[in-house]
Design a protein around this motif. Sequence first.
Motif, PDB file in Angstrom:
ATOM      1  N   GLN A  77      44.377  35.974  51.018  1.00  0.00           N
ATOM      2  CA  GLN A  77      45.805  35.728  50.829  1.00  0.00           C
ATOM      3  C   GLN A  77      46.357  34.633  51.746  1.00  0.00           C
ATOM      4  O   GLN A  77      47.470  34.168  51.550  1.00  0.00           O
ATOM      5  N   LYS A  83      44.436  31.898  46.687  1.00  0.00           N
ATOM      6  CA  LYS A  83      45.665  32.387  46.057  1.00  0.00           C
ATOM      7  C   LYS A  83      45.777  31.876  44.627  1.00  0.00           C
ATOM      8  O   LYS A  83      46.217  32.606  43.728  1.00  0.00           O
ATOM      9  N   MET A  84      45.350  30.649  44.392  1.00  0.00           N
ATOM     10  CA  MET A  84      45.399  30.098  43.039  1.00  0.00           C
ATOM     11  C   MET A  84      44.376  30.783  42.130  1.00  0.00           C
ATOM     12  O   MET A  84      44.654  31.057  40.959  1.00  0.00           O
ATOM     13  N   GLU A  85      43.196  31.074  42.673  1.00  0.00           N
ATOM     14  CA  GLU A  85      42.191  31.811  41.906  1.00  0.00           C
ATOM     15  C   GLU A  85      42.711  33.206  41.560  1.00  0.00           C
ATOM     16  O   GLU A  85      42.523  33.691  40.438  1.00  0.00           O
ATOM     17  N   HIS A  86      43.377  33.843  42.513  1.00  0.00           N
ATOM     18  CA  HIS A  86      43.938  35.167  42.291  1.00  0.00           C
ATOM     19  C   HIS A  86      44.986  35.121  41.175  1.00  0.00           C
ATOM     20  O   HIS A  86      44.985  35.965  40.273  1.00  0.00           O
ATOM     21  N   ARG A  87      45.834  34.141  41.236  1.00  0.00           N
ATOM     22  CA  ARG A  87      46.870  34.004  40.199  1.00  0.00           C
ATOM     23  C   ARG A  87      46.241  33.783  38.824  1.00  0.00           C
ATOM     24  O   ARG A  87      46.691  34.340  37.820  1.00  0.00           O
ATOM     25  N   CYS A  89      43.364  34.878  37.823  1.00  0.00           N
ATOM     26  CA  CYS A  89      42.848  36.178  37.384  1.00  0.00           C
ATOM     27  C   CYS A  89      43.969  37.035  36.798  1.00  0.00           C
ATOM     28  O   CYS A  89      43.791  37.670  35.751  1.00  0.00           O
ATOM     29  N   GLU A  90      45.097  37.033  37.458  1.00  0.00           N
ATOM     30  CA  GLU A  90      46.234  37.808  36.952  1.00  0.00           C
ATOM     31  C   GLU A  90      46.691  37.279  35.593  1.00  0.00           C
ATOM     32  O   GLU A  90      46.918  38.052  34.659  1.00  0.00           O
ATOM     33  N   GLU A  91      46.821  35.988  35.492  1.00  0.00           N
ATOM     34  CA  GLU A  91      47.334  35.371  34.269  1.00  0.00           C
ATOM     35  C   GLU A  91      46.366  35.489  33.096  1.00  0.00           C
ATOM     36  O   GLU A  91      46.786  35.547  31.939  1.00  0.00           O
TER      37      GLU A  91
END
Length: 100
Positions: A77, A83-87, A89-91
């Motif tokens: 985080q 953070k972009m990879e996490h976003r 995954c969410e999207e």
Amino acid sequence: MKKIFISQPMRDKTDAEIKGERDRILNKMRKEFNDDVELIDSFFEAAPHDAKPLWFLGKSFELLSTADLAVFAKGWQDYRGCKMEHRACEEYSIPIWYDV
């Protein structure tokens, strides 16, 4: 077989530290899924010498698109790329696990 993508902070870490953390996470995933995992290799040792952070992120997104599961290493985080990879995954509904 589950294809696992590991998102981890790499800045200011040695290759050995990065690989050690990846091995530790992969071993956890093997225990969790009874050895039925394949690591997506997103550690770019042969990157162009002048590669910029966005080059690495683009390659990571390409690999992430093939993942069944993304595991986020401790500290993710605090790093822009993670953070972009996490976003992403969410999207794009890629399941997320957190290394704790």
